[in-house]
Motif scaffolding. Structure first.
Motif, PDB file in Angstrom:
ATOM      1  N   ILE A 134       0.849  -1.202   0.000  1.00  0.00           N
ATOM      2  CA  ILE A 134       0.000   0.000   0.000  1.00  0.00           C
ATOM      3  C   ILE A 134       0.877   1.241   0.000  1.00  0.00           C
ATOM      4  O   ILE A 134       0.681   2.174  -0.788  1.00  0.00           O
ATOM      5  N   ASP A 135       1.864   1.256   0.895  1.00  0.00           N
ATOM      6  CA  ASP A 135       2.764   2.411   0.978  1.00  0.00           C
ATOM      7  C   ASP A 135       3.612   2.548  -0.285  1.00  0.00           C
ATOM      8  O   ASP A 135       3.885   3.665  -0.738  1.00  0.00           O
ATOM      9  N   VAL A 136       4.036   1.422  -0.856  1.00  0.00           N
ATOM     10  CA  VAL A 136       4.828   1.467  -2.088  1.00  0.00           C
ATOM     11  C   VAL A 136       3.990   2.048  -3.227  1.00  0.00           C
ATOM     12  O   VAL A 136       4.450   2.926  -3.978  1.00  0.00           O
ATOM     13  N   ALA A 137       2.755   1.549  -3.370  1.00  0.00           N
ATOM     14  CA  ALA A 137       1.878   2.031  -4.440  1.00  0.00           C
ATOM     15  C   ALA A 137       1.490   3.491  -4.241  1.00  0.00           C
ATOM     16  O   ALA A 137       1.287   4.232  -5.204  1.00  0.00           O
ATOM     17  N   PHE A 138       1.398   3.915  -2.976  1.00  0.00           N
ATOM     18  CA  PHE A 138       0.947   5.274  -2.649  1.00  0.00           C
ATOM     19  C   PHE A 138       2.070   6.311  -2.724  1.00  0.00           C
ATOM     20  O   PHE A 138       1.813   7.512  -2.716  1.00  0.00           O
ATOM     21  N   LYS A 139       3.308   5.850  -2.834  1.00  0.00           N
ATOM     22  CA  LYS A 139       4.467   6.752  -2.764  1.00  0.00           C
ATOM     23  C   LYS A 139       4.437   7.896  -3.771  1.00  0.00           C
ATOM     24  O   LYS A 139       4.782   9.031  -3.436  1.00  0.00           O
ATOM     25  N   PRO A 140       4.014   7.677  -5.036  1.00  0.00           N
ATOM     26  CA  PRO A 140       4.000   8.798  -5.992  1.00  0.00           C
ATOM     27  C   PRO A 140       3.024   9.908  -5.641  1.00  0.00           C
ATOM     28  O   PRO A 140       3.096  10.991  -6.238  1.00  0.00           O
ATOM     29  N   VAL A 141       2.125   9.666  -4.697  1.00  0.00           N
ATOM     30  CA  VAL A 141       1.106  10.663  -4.370  1.00  0.00           C
ATOM     31  C   VAL A 141       1.726  11.978  -3.906  1.00  0.00           C
ATOM     32  O   VAL A 141       1.205  13.057  -4.205  1.00  0.00           O
ATOM     33  N   GLY A 142       2.851  11.906  -3.183  1.00  0.00           N
ATOM     34  CA  GLY A 142       3.469  13.128  -2.665  1.00  0.00           C
ATOM     35  C   GLY A 142       3.777  14.135  -3.752  1.00  0.00           C
ATOM     36  O   GLY A 142       3.352  15.296  -3.683  1.00  0.00           O
ATOM     37  N   SER A 143       4.493  13.708  -4.785  1.00  0.00           N
ATOM     38  CA  SER A 143       4.848  14.615  -5.874  1.00  0.00           C
ATOM     39  C   SER A 143       3.617  14.979  -6.710  1.00  0.00           C
ATOM     40  O   SER A 143       3.488  16.124  -7.167  1.00  0.00           O
ATOM     41  N   GLN A 144       2.721  14.025  -6.897  1.00  0.00           N
ATOM     42  CA  GLN A 144       1.516  14.296  -7.684  1.00  0.00           C
ATOM     43  C   GLN A 144       0.599  15.284  -6.970  1.00  0.00           C
ATOM     44  O   GLN A 144       0.012  16.167  -7.607  1.00  0.00           O
ATOM     45  N   LEU A 145       0.509  15.158  -5.662  1.00  0.00           N
ATOM     46  CA  LEU A 145      -0.302  16.092  -4.891  1.00  0.00           C
ATOM     47  C   LEU A 145       0.325  17.481  -4.902  1.00  0.00           C
ATOM     48  O   LEU A 145      -0.382  18.492  -4.992  1.00  0.00           O
TER      49      LEU A 145
ATOM     50  N   THR B 156      -3.400   1.748  -5.519  1.00  0.00           N
ATOM     51  CA  THR B 156      -3.289   1.549  -4.076  1.00  0.00           C
ATOM     52  C   THR B 156      -4.492   0.810  -3.528  1.00  0.00           C
ATOM     53  O   THR B 156      -4.369  -0.046  -2.647  1.00  0.00           O
ATOM     54  N   ARG B 157      -5.680   1.113  -4.065  1.00  0.00           N
ATOM     55  CA  ARG B 157      -6.908   0.500  -3.558  1.00  0.00           C
ATOM     56  C   ARG B 157      -6.912  -1.013  -3.726  1.00  0.00           C
ATOM     57  O   ARG B 157      -7.552  -1.719  -2.948  1.00  0.00           O
ATOM     58  N   ILE B 158      -6.214  -1.529  -4.731  1.00  0.00           N
ATOM     59  CA  ILE B 158      -6.143  -2.981  -4.927  1.00  0.00           C
ATOM     60  C   ILE B 158      -5.545  -3.643  -3.693  1.00  0.00           C
ATOM     61  O   ILE B 158      -6.065  -4.640  -3.177  1.00  0.00           O
ATOM     62  N   TRP B 159      -4.447  -3.073  -3.198  1.00  0.00           N
ATOM     63  CA  TRP B 159      -3.783  -3.633  -2.021  1.00  0.00           C
ATOM     64  C   TRP B 159      -4.603  -3.405  -0.758  1.00  0.00           C
ATOM     65  O   TRP B 159      -4.565  -4.241   0.162  1.00  0.00           O
ATOM     66  N   VAL B 160      -5.334  -2.313  -0.699  1.00  0.00           N
ATOM     67  CA  VAL B 160      -6.221  -2.059   0.440  1.00  0.00           C
ATOM     68  C   VAL B 160      -7.277  -3.154   0.545  1.00  0.00           C
ATOM     69  O   VAL B 160      -7.537  -3.698   1.630  1.00  0.00           O
ATOM     70  N   TRP B 161      -7.893  -3.506  -0.582  1.00  0.00           N
ATOM     71  CA  TRP B 161      -8.907  -4.559  -0.585  1.00  0.00           C
ATOM     72  C   TRP B 161      -8.306  -5.904  -0.203  1.00  0.00           C
ATOM     73  O   TRP B 161      -8.955  -6.712   0.492  1.00  0.00           O
ATOM     74  N   ILE B 162      -7.076  -6.162  -0.636  1.00  0.00           N
ATOM     75  CA  ILE B 162      -6.407  -7.410  -0.262  1.00  0.00           C
ATOM     76  C   ILE B 162      -6.208  -7.478   1.249  1.00  0.00           C
ATOM     77  O   ILE B 162      -6.429  -8.524   1.876  1.00  0.00           O
ATOM     78  N   VAL B 163      -5.799  -6.364   1.854  1.00  0.00           N
ATOM     79  CA  VAL B 163      -5.630  -6.313   3.311  1.00  0.00           C
ATOM     80  C   VAL B 163      -6.958  -6.564   4.008  1.00  0.00           C
ATOM     81  O   VAL B 163      -7.026  -7.330   4.989  1.00  0.00           O
ATOM     82  N   TYR B 164      -8.035  -5.958   3.535  1.00  0.00           N
ATOM     83  CA  TYR B 164      -9.351  -6.166   4.143  1.00  0.00           C
ATOM     84  C   TYR B 164      -9.749  -7.637   4.098  1.00  0.00           C
ATOM     85  O   TYR B 164     -10.231  -8.202   5.089  1.00  0.00           O
TER      86      TYR B 164
END
Length: 227
Positions: free
Chosen positions: A170-181, A204-212
């Motif tokens: 999740i954190d790996v997939a979410f990492k580009p958000v900083g620069s994009q934001l 990122t949501r794919i991994w979130v659903w896997i965790v759930y």
């Protein structure tokens, strides 16, 4: 003495369930805030940034529960007689959990600083080590029927390791958000700034659903003990 021991074990199980509820429940709240952040046709950018700040603050609940779940799982299996651990091993698990919890909150308190970056780097290595530990414990127990003898418990350890791995992703997939934001804030809302951010959030949501799914499965194993 036996009654006291059982009462202590039941208390640990209750706290374990409570942490699960906080982890999953608060994470669903994080997910819903993220869903609303995506709605640029409904909210202006300033409102969406407020939603994002709420998301970051609420995310501290599941992150804290995750850190505390490590020493608690070790203590529960020891107190329940599932794994006879020396006292130092239980204390070590609480030291690891305490360090992780401190890193999470210290990084949050000093966000966007070198100190926060250092904390998160240490935390990432800690999480990788714990992922290997739980995966190894689960696989070893399933293959050798030790140290965790019940199949459901060994499977639960393995799945807990998979939760760790998925949460790391999740954190790996979410990492580009900083620069994009940052680009979104600097240049304003447009397809050029919004679409790449949306794609990152979708991945990122794919991994979130896997965790759930894995969390629900581990809860089922711990309560039903089907095998």
């Amino acid at each position: 003495m036996e009654f006291f021991a059982m009462s202590y074990y039941q208390l640990l199980v209750y706290v374990h369930i409570l942490l699960f509820v906080l982890w999953l429940g608060a994470d669903v709240g994080v997910f819903m805030l993220g869903q609303h952040f995506r709605k640029r046709e409904k909210y202006d950018l300033s409102q969406r940034l407020i939603l994002l700040q709420l998301l970051v603050n609420l995310d501290m609940v599941p992150r804290s529960a995750w850190a505390l779940m490590v020493p608690l799982t070790i203590t529960v299996v020891d107190a329940g007689g599932w794994w006879d651990l020396p006292g130092w091993a239980v204390l070590l698990s609480w030291a690891v959990g305490g360090l992780w919890l401190w890193l999470v909150w210290d990084a949050h308190a000093h966000d966007q600083t070198d100190r926060a970056a250092r904390d998160r780097k240490i935390e990432s290595w800690l999480r990788i080590g714990l992922t290997v530990f739980y995966l190894g414990l689960g696989i070893l127990s399933l293959v050798n029927e030790a140290p965790l003898i019940p199949i459901w418990l060994a499977t639960k350890a393995l799945m807990f390791g998979l939760i760790f791995a998925s949460a790391i992703m999740i954190d790996v997939a979410f990492k580009p958000v900083g620069s994009q934001l940052g680009k979104l804030i600097a240049e304003g809302s447009s397809d050029e700034t919004e679409i790449p951010l949306l794609r990152t959030m979708d991945r990122t949501r794919i991994w979130v659903w896997i965790v759930y799914i894995l969390l629900l499965a581990t809860a089922f194993l711990g309560n039903v003990k089907p095998f």
